[in-house]
Write an enzyme that holds these catalytic residues in place. Structure first.
Site, short mmCIF file in Angstrom:
data_model
loop_
_atom_site.label_atom_id
_atom_site.label_comp_id
_atom_site.label_asym_id
_atom_site.label_seq_id
_atom_site.Cartn_x
_atom_site.Cartn_y
_atom_site.Cartn_z
N GLY A 135 4.55 -4.61 2.13
CA GLY A 135 5.06 -3.50 2.80
C GLY A 135 3.92 -2.49 3.20
O GLY A 135 2.62 -3.08 3.49
N SER A 181 0.03 -8.78 -0.26
CA SER A 181 -0.51 -7.83 0.79
C SER A 181 -0.70 -6.34 0.21
O SER A 181 -1.66 -6.07 -0.33
CB SER A 181 0.40 -7.67 2.05
N ALA A 182 0.18 -5.42 0.34
CA ALA A 182 0.15 -3.92 -0.19
C ALA A 182 0.19 -4.14 -1.53
O ALA A 182 -0.85 -3.43 -2.37
CB ALA A 182 1.41 -3.02 0.18
N HIS A 207 -4.99 -10.08 4.49
CA HIS A 207 -4.78 -10.67 5.94
C HIS A 207 -6.07 -10.74 6.65
O HIS A 207 -6.18 -10.41 7.61
CB HIS A 207 -3.81 -9.61 6.83
N GLU A 211 -5.01 -15.06 5.47
CA GLU A 211 -3.75 -15.41 5.04
C GLU A 211 -3.68 -16.71 4.54
O GLU A 211 -4.20 -17.87 5.08
CB GLU A 211 -3.05 -15.21 6.47
#
Lengths: 194, 194
Positions: free
Chosen positions: B64, B97-98, B134, B170
């Site tokens: 997110g 990610s976040a 990423h 990734e």
């Protein structure tokens, strides 16, 4: 309101030289009578080198990192003064990329990495909306899984009381004169509202 | 220090399903005895829907928007408690990610748009370095003039006292057990130091 702003998406367009893509608009915006330009070098680390480059080549006027630029504007207590001079005295303001972001309501829609922590994301507020410079349309062939620009701006608009966001594609610029804004350049823009 | 962390670059890899690329690592990381997982849905706006999706499909655990996630962690006063539970009690932590960004020293190297203003960019601090999830190598054929990821991280390292940054491509993930970190996945990572 006397404001006169020229807000550029990006200083260099692929395949052409520094500010080539908006050279005529810049000349016309400042006119023949402007003798001095105040250049704000806060957005890059080496300010002397950046100023020299800008002076020599009329390079990225106001480009660089948005967080660094806004933090230095606050640290040097010039946010209110710039707003007053532009909105009340009609001093022309030109920004590109980071310099465009800090001219708007807030820097919430920058693409930059948050390398420093400014005391607020509220910006100079020369226009009542936000801009996303270097706006990129979604690439259906991309294999990268990061959010698209459209998804990011949509996430921003999920928050309360968020202003419109103008997605300004590379090659586009916005001329603001008083209460009138004119889109210039060749690549157009996309307007997102909450 | 008892910490056990699994820090994933991204939840979905192009061409495969949710968390497919790291499914085995996740199963092995949590093991058969884990009965309950605390899912933190702060990074997306609709938390109920996000939690349902995560429960149903074991989707983007901790993905997110990084700014929204960190702000909510502070607003709900859980940053210190998560740090204590992970570092002192050895509760396993997994983020993607976040969720990876907030596990590090600070969120200064996120790719996300700063849609909300957290009280600090300092994060949970489960490891003594930062991560750029990423991570994207520079594309020499790109016509886009925004800064490359490498340029952004270099700008970060122009600031004083900035930690190392691991550019996690990734498909990569980092397993941290005590003082040992192991890079897993197929795409490797790039380490930047000041």
């Amino acid at each position: 309101m006397k404001r006169r702003l020229l807000l550029v998406s990006n200083s260099t367009l692929h395949g052409s030289g520094y500010l080539d893509h908006c050279q005529q608009h810049i000349s016309h915006f400042f006119g023949k009578d402007v003798k001095r330009i105040l250049f704000v070098p806060y957005a890059l680390h080496d300010r002397d080198a950046y100023t020299k480059t800008a002076r020599d080549k009329f390079k990225t006027l106001g480009g660089g990192n948005t967080f660094r630029l806004l933090k230095s504007l606050y640290d040097n207590k010039v946010v209110t003064e710039i707003r007053r001079r532009v909105l009340e005295d009609g001093v022309p303001y030109m920004g590109s990329s980071a310099g465009t972001n800090v001219a708007t309501v807030s820097i919430n829609t920058t693409n930059d990495m948050p390398i420093v922590y400014p005391p607020s994301f509220s910006a100079i507020g020369l226009v009542p909306f936000n801009i996303n410079p270097h706006y990129l349309d979604t690439d259906p062939n991309s294999r990268h899984m990061g959010e698209t620009r459209e998804q990011r701006i949509t996430q921003y608009h999920e928050e309360a009381d968020t202003p419109c966001v103008l997605g300004l594609r590379e090659g586009s610029l916005l001329l603001v004169e008083g209460n009138k804004a004119t889109l210039l350049g060749t690549t157009k823009a996309r307007l997102f509202s909450r």
